[in-house]
Design a protein around this motif. Sequence first.
Motif, PDB file in Angstrom:
ATOM      1  N   PRO A  72     -29.328  38.637  18.060  1.00  0.00           N
ATOM      2  CA  PRO A  72     -28.429  37.516  18.368  1.00  0.00           C
ATOM      3  C   PRO A  72     -29.178  36.185  18.414  1.00  0.00           C
ATOM      4  CG  PRO A  72     -28.035  39.368  19.852  1.00  0.00           C
ATOM      5  CD  PRO A  72     -29.290  39.675  19.107  1.00  0.00           C
ATOM      6  N   THR A  73     -28.704  35.223  17.643  1.00  0.00           N
ATOM      7  CA  THR A  73     -29.298  33.886  17.631  1.00  0.00           C
ATOM      8  C   THR A  73     -28.285  32.821  18.063  1.00  0.00           C
ATOM      9  OG1 THR A  73     -28.719  33.699  15.283  1.00  0.00           O
ATOM     10  CG2 THR A  73     -30.937  34.456  15.816  1.00  0.00           C
ATOM     11  N   LEU A  74     -27.140  33.242  18.532  1.00  0.00           N
ATOM     12  CA  LEU A  74     -26.068  32.298  18.860  1.00  0.00           C
ATOM     13  C   LEU A  74     -25.162  32.933  19.902  1.00  0.00           C
ATOM     14  CD1 LEU A  74     -25.237  29.473  17.798  1.00  0.00           C
ATOM     15  CD2 LEU A  74     -23.629  30.623  16.281  1.00  0.00           C
ATOM     16  N   ALA A  75     -24.631  32.108  20.832  1.00  0.00           N
ATOM     17  CA  ALA A  75     -23.731  32.619  21.864  1.00  0.00           C
ATOM     18  C   ALA A  75     -22.264  32.453  21.479  1.00  0.00           C
ATOM     19  CB  ALA A  75     -23.992  31.916  23.197  1.00  0.00           C
ATOM     20  N   LEU A  78     -24.031  38.786  26.090  1.00  0.00           N
ATOM     21  CA  LEU A  78     -25.255  39.120  25.358  1.00  0.00           C
ATOM     22  C   LEU A  78     -26.364  39.427  26.355  1.00  0.00           C
ATOM     23  CD1 LEU A  78     -25.218  36.351  22.586  1.00  0.00           C
ATOM     24  CD2 LEU A  78     -24.838  38.798  22.231  1.00  0.00           C
ATOM     25  N   ASP A  79     -26.972  40.605  26.221  1.00  0.00           N
ATOM     26  CA  ASP A  79     -28.070  40.952  27.118  1.00  0.00           C
ATOM     27  C   ASP A  79     -29.305  40.105  26.843  1.00  0.00           C
ATOM     28  OD1 ASP A  79     -26.606  42.865  28.467  1.00  0.00           O
ATOM     29  OD2 ASP A  79     -27.157  44.454  27.045  1.00  0.00           O
ATOM     30  N   GLU A  80     -29.523  39.758  25.578  1.00  0.00           N
ATOM     31  CA  GLU A  80     -30.649  38.913  25.210  1.00  0.00           C
ATOM     32  C   GLU A  80     -30.334  38.219  23.895  1.00  0.00           C
ATOM     33  OE1 GLU A  80     -34.100  41.253  24.630  1.00  0.00           O
ATOM     34  OE2 GLU A  80     -33.169  42.666  23.254  1.00  0.00           O
ATOM     35  N   MET A  81     -30.949  37.066  23.694  1.00  0.00           N
ATOM     36  CA  MET A  81     -30.739  36.303  22.475  1.00  0.00           C
ATOM     37  C   MET A  81     -31.857  35.277  22.345  1.00  0.00           C
ATOM     38  SD  MET A  81     -27.813  33.461  23.280  1.00  0.00           S
ATOM     39  CE  MET A  81     -28.233  32.675  21.735  1.00  0.00           C
ATOM     40  N   SER A  82     -31.973  34.706  21.152  1.00  0.00           N
ATOM     41  CA  SER A  82     -32.911  33.615  20.913  1.00  0.00           C
ATOM     42  C   SER A  82     -32.125  32.426  20.383  1.00  0.00           C
ATOM     43  CB  SER A  82     -33.992  34.021  19.906  1.00  0.00           C
ATOM     44  OG  SER A  82     -33.405  34.283  18.639  1.00  0.00           O
ATOM     45  N   VAL A  83     -32.609  31.247  20.686  1.00  0.00           N
ATOM     46  CA  VAL A  83     -31.945  30.030  20.228  1.00  0.00           C
ATOM     47  C   VAL A  83     -32.487  29.721  18.836  1.00  0.00           C
ATOM     48  CG1 VAL A  83     -31.457  27.615  20.720  1.00  0.00           C
ATOM     49  CG2 VAL A  83     -31.742  29.246  22.599  1.00  0.00           C
ATOM     50  N   GLY A  84     -31.687  30.000  17.817  1.00  0.00           N
ATOM     51  CA  GLY A  84     -32.151  29.815  16.459  1.00  0.00           C
ATOM     52  C   GLY A  84     -31.678  28.550  15.787  1.00  0.00           C
ATOM     53  N   VAL A 102     -16.993  38.888  18.673  1.00  0.00           N
ATOM     54  CA  VAL A 102     -17.625  39.344  17.439  1.00  0.00           C
ATOM     55  C   VAL A 102     -19.012  39.903  17.761  1.00  0.00           C
ATOM     56  CG1 VAL A 102     -18.531  38.631  15.181  1.00  0.00           C
ATOM     57  CG2 VAL A 102     -16.369  37.685  16.023  1.00  0.00           C
ATOM     58  N   GLY A 103     -19.316  41.037  17.183  1.00  0.00           N
ATOM     59  CA  GLY A 103     -20.633  41.648  17.385  1.00  0.00           C
ATOM     60  C   GLY A 103     -21.533  41.438  16.180  1.00  0.00           C
ATOM     61  N   PHE A 104     -22.820  41.443  16.424  1.00  0.00           N
ATOM     62  CA  PHE A 104     -23.793  41.348  15.334  1.00  0.00           C
ATOM     63  C   PHE A 104     -23.994  42.729  14.719  1.00  0.00           C
ATOM     64  CE2 PHE A 104     -24.656  37.556  17.729  1.00  0.00           C
ATOM     65  CZ  PHE A 104     -25.029  36.617  16.783  1.00  0.00           C
ATOM     66  N   GLU A 105     -24.281  42.749  13.442  1.00  0.00           N
ATOM     67  CA  GLU A 105     -24.515  44.017  12.752  1.00  0.00           C
ATOM     68  C   GLU A 105     -25.780  44.675  13.272  1.00  0.00           C
ATOM     69  OE1 GLU A 105     -22.471  43.261   8.409  1.00  0.00           O
ATOM     70  OE2 GLU A 105     -24.533  42.616   8.697  1.00  0.00           O
ATOM     71  N   ASP A 106     -25.865  45.994  13.043  1.00  0.00           N
ATOM     72  CA  ASP A 106     -27.039  46.740  13.500  1.00  0.00           C
ATOM     73  C   ASP A 106     -28.306  46.158  12.873  1.00  0.00           C
ATOM     74  OD1 ASP A 106     -25.448  48.405  14.951  1.00  0.00           O
ATOM     75  OD2 ASP A 106     -25.329  49.963  13.408  1.00  0.00           O
ATOM     76  N   GLY A 107     -29.324  45.983  13.688  1.00  0.00           N
ATOM     77  CA  GLY A 107     -30.591  45.448  13.217  1.00  0.00           C
ATOM     78  C   GLY A 107     -30.686  43.942  13.274  1.00  0.00           C
ATOM     79  N   ALA A 108     -29.583  43.261  13.552  1.00  0.00           N
ATOM     80  CA  ALA A 108     -29.605  41.793  13.628  1.00  0.00           C
ATOM     81  C   ALA A 108     -29.806  41.370  15.074  1.00  0.00           C
ATOM     82  CB  ALA A 108     -28.305  41.205  13.083  1.00  0.00           C
TER      83      ALA A 108
END
Length: 856
Positions: A663-666, A583-589, A655-661
Motif C-alpha cells: 500500500p502506497t496510498l490511503a 491499512l495495517d501498514e503503508m508507505s507514502v509514495g 478497494v484492496g491492493f492486489e497480492d504482492g502490492a
Amino acid sequence: MTSWRLALRLARRDALRSRGRSILVLVMIALPVLAVTAADVVIQTQQVSSVEGLDGRLGAAEAQVTVPAEGRPMAQRFDPNTGTTTVGRKQPAPTVEQLSAALGGDRLVEQRAGSVTLATDKGITYAEATEVDLRDPVASSLFRLTSGRLPEDADEVVVNPAVLESGYTVGDRLDLGRTQPAPAIVGVGDFAAIRTPPAVAGPVGSLGLDAESGSVPGWLVEGDPVSWDTVEQLNAMGALVLSREVIEHLPPDSEIPEEVRWDTGGDNAMIAAIALIAVMALLEVVLLAGPAFAVSARRQARSLALMAATGGTPAQSRRVVLAGGLVLGSVAALLGVALGIGLGRLLVPVAQRWSSSWFGPFEVPWLHLAGIAAFGLASAVLAAVVPAWIASRQDIVAVLAGRRADRPPSVRSPILGVVLLAVGAAMAAFGASAGSGAGEYLIAGSAIVAVLGMILVVPVVVVGVARLAGRLPLSTRYAARDAARHRTRTVPAVAAVAATVAGVVTLAIALSSDEAENEGTYTPTLAMGQAAVTGYDLRPGLWDALERAVAGELPDATVTPLAGVSGDHWVDLSAPGSSAPLLDEMSVGFGSTVLVGDEVPEVVPGISAEDRERAAAVLADGGVVAFTDHPVDGDEVEVSVDDRGRPVRLPATFVGFEDGAYPTLAAVVPPAALDALGVDDSTVTLVVTGVDVSAEQQQDVTEAVAAVTPNAGFYVERGYQAKESTRIVQFVLAALGAVLMLGGTLTATFLALSDARPDLATLSAVGASPRRRRGIAASYALVVGFVGALLGAAVGFIPGIAITYPLTAPAYSDTGPFLDVPWLLVVGLVLGLPLLTAAVVGLCARSRLPMVTRLD
C-alpha cells in the motif's frame, strides 16, 4: 624408510618415462591450486586492514582527533570506525589548546571532512570534500597529484578524475551553490582513501565546510606516538582518536570499554559454504586425478606382479603407487602456488578497475598458501589410494599372462552408498526445518554425505548401464560395456563429473531461489513503466520549476501534476463503527497519503482494472475511495483531519491492493469533498508519461531536479532488476561447471583411450574402420559425461532444495520460502555438455593406431 626411498625413486623414473600422463596429472592438480592461490592473493590484496589503511586516513600523522558536535564524553573501540558511543552528559567541547596539551604539546593540523554539491551541465551532483593543507608534510600523502599543482590558498582546490567527468576542467571554478565559495581547480589526482566517487580537497575555508554543513572538526597530530591511555583521556574530553600506535600495536581486548564491547559473531551460512566448497573441491581433484593414477597402476601392473612374484609384499606394491601421488602432488602443489602468485599479481590491476575502493599493498599470504599447497599434495595422495589398494590385490597370474579385468563389484559398497544417500536426504530435510543457524551446517554436511554415497553407488550404475545397452548402436554398446569392464578408471571419472554437476546444481538452485525471493518480495513504487517526480516541503512555485526541468530533458513527455492533501494535514480514515485501521501498514509514495481527483491515477500500482472502474464511478458521484488490506462491509467512511472535532462521514467504496502490492496510498477523494473536510489540495507529484525513459535520461532528469531543489527526486519504475553482481556469479557458476565437467570428461576419456589402445588396435585388426574407432571414443565420452551428469544433477537437488528453506524463509512476512530451479542450466549440464564433449572427442581422437598383440 628404505622401502619408501625405493618407491619414490621408481615413481620419479615412471613420471619421467610417461611424460604425457605425468603432465596431465600435474595440470589436473596444479590448476585448482593455481586458481585458489590466485584468488586468495587477489582477495588478500583487495582487503585493506586497519593497519594497511592508516596512511590513507592519517597521511604521515601519528593520530587523527575529531570532536563530535554533542561534546559528550565518548567510548570507542581501537578503531573508532568500528564502534563508538556517548557515555556521559553534554559538556563544553575541548579547545585546540586543551587537545594539544593532552597530547603533550603535539602540533595539530586542522582537517575538516564532509560533502558538497557540484553544479553540472544537467543539474547538480554530490562530491566528498576535505579541507586540509595538502602542502603540509603531515597531510601530503593524503592526495597523489597527477597533473597541475597543489592549492596554495583558500581560493584553490584539487579534484579527482570523477569531478572532471561531470564537465569541469583544470582552471574552471567549482560551482558549489550561491552561498558557497567558488574555488578554482588547480590540480587533478587520486585521493588515498577515495577512488571512484567525485572528490575535492582544498585548504581550510575553500569549500565552506563547517558545523552547519554537517562537518565534524578534526586535526591531524604530528608528534610522539599516541598511546591507548591518551586515547581514553581524550575520549573523556569528548574527542574520538584514530591512533597509529594503537592500531599497529593493538592492546588486549579487555581494554575495550564495556559500552562498545560486543561479539560480532560469525556468519553460519558463510562458514558452512566455505567448508562445503573446500570438501567438494578436494573430492573433485581426487576424483579427476584418480583415473590417471588408475591408468598408471595399470601400466605398472606387470612390474608390480613381478615384484610380488619375487617376494614383494602388498604394502610395498601400495607404496609404489602412492609414491607416484607424492612425487606428482608435490611438484603440482609447488608449481600451482608459484604460478598462482604470478597470476594473482597480473590480476590485481584488472580487479582494481572494477572496485570502487583502493586495494592494499600486494600481499602474499604465505600461511594460506602453505595450506593450499598441502591441499594439492593431499588430493594427489588420496587420488592414488584406491589404485594403490587395487594394485596390491591384483591377480598375479592373470597379470603376468596379459589378462586384464577388474574384480566383480562389491555388494557392500552400493548398500553403504544407498544408506549414505538416505542419511544425506534426511540431514537435508532436518536442516531445512531447523532454519538458520545449525540448519546451514546440516545442509552443507548433507551435500558431502550424499556425494560420498553417490560415489559408492557409481560402480553399480555403470554395470547397470552396460547391461541395458543391448539395444543401443554398436559403438555406444561397446563403450558402455568397456566402461563397466574397466571400472577402475571409469568409476572415478563418472564420480568426478557427478561431483562437479552436484555442486553446480546445488549452488545454482540456491542462487536462483534467492533471486526468486528478491523478485517475489519486490514491491513497486509506481505502476510498471511509469515515472514521477516526488518531493516534500516544496513551495507551489517549485513544482512549476520542476515541471520545466523535466520538460527540458524530456521534451516529448507529458508532465501531469497530481493533486493531494497537503502533508501539513494528518488524515485518518476508518470504517463506521470500527476502531481497526483500514491499512495495517503503508508507505507514502506520492508525497501525500490522500490524493485528490476523479479517478485512481494509473501511476498507483496494485489496483485491478475492475476496482479502478468501480472507484471512478464512486468518485464521479462525490464518494471517497478508501484503500484497505482486509474486507470491509459498508458504503461509508469516517474521515478525521488533524483531530478537529467529530469525523466527517462520506459515501465510499473500499478497494484492496492486489497480492504482492504494498500500500502506497490511503485514499482518493473527489475535489467536491475538500470543503466538507476543510482542507485544500496542492500538487504533490508530477507524473511523467508518453516516453520510455532510458537510464541516461533518468540520470539527466535526476540532476536537473536536484538543481531545482534537493528535496525532490525522479523515479522510473522498471520492476525488479537483478544485480549485475548476481548475473556475473550466475555466468561464472555456469562457466565453471562447464569447464570442470568438460575438463573432467575429456581427461578421463583420453586416459581411457590410452589405456584401451590394445583393444582399439584389436578392433582395427578385425576390420573396424577409423570412423568406428572415432565413434567408440565419442561414445565413451558420452557414457561418462551423461551418466555422471545425471547422477550429479539428481544428488545436487537434495541440498539444493533444502538450502532454499533457511535461505529464503520469511523472517517478517508471510511469503516464502521460494524455490526456483534453473532448468536451462540443468538441461545444459545433463544433455548439452555430454553431447559437446562427445563431439570434441570424436573429432580429436586418433583413428589409426599401431598394432598391439593380445594374449587373451
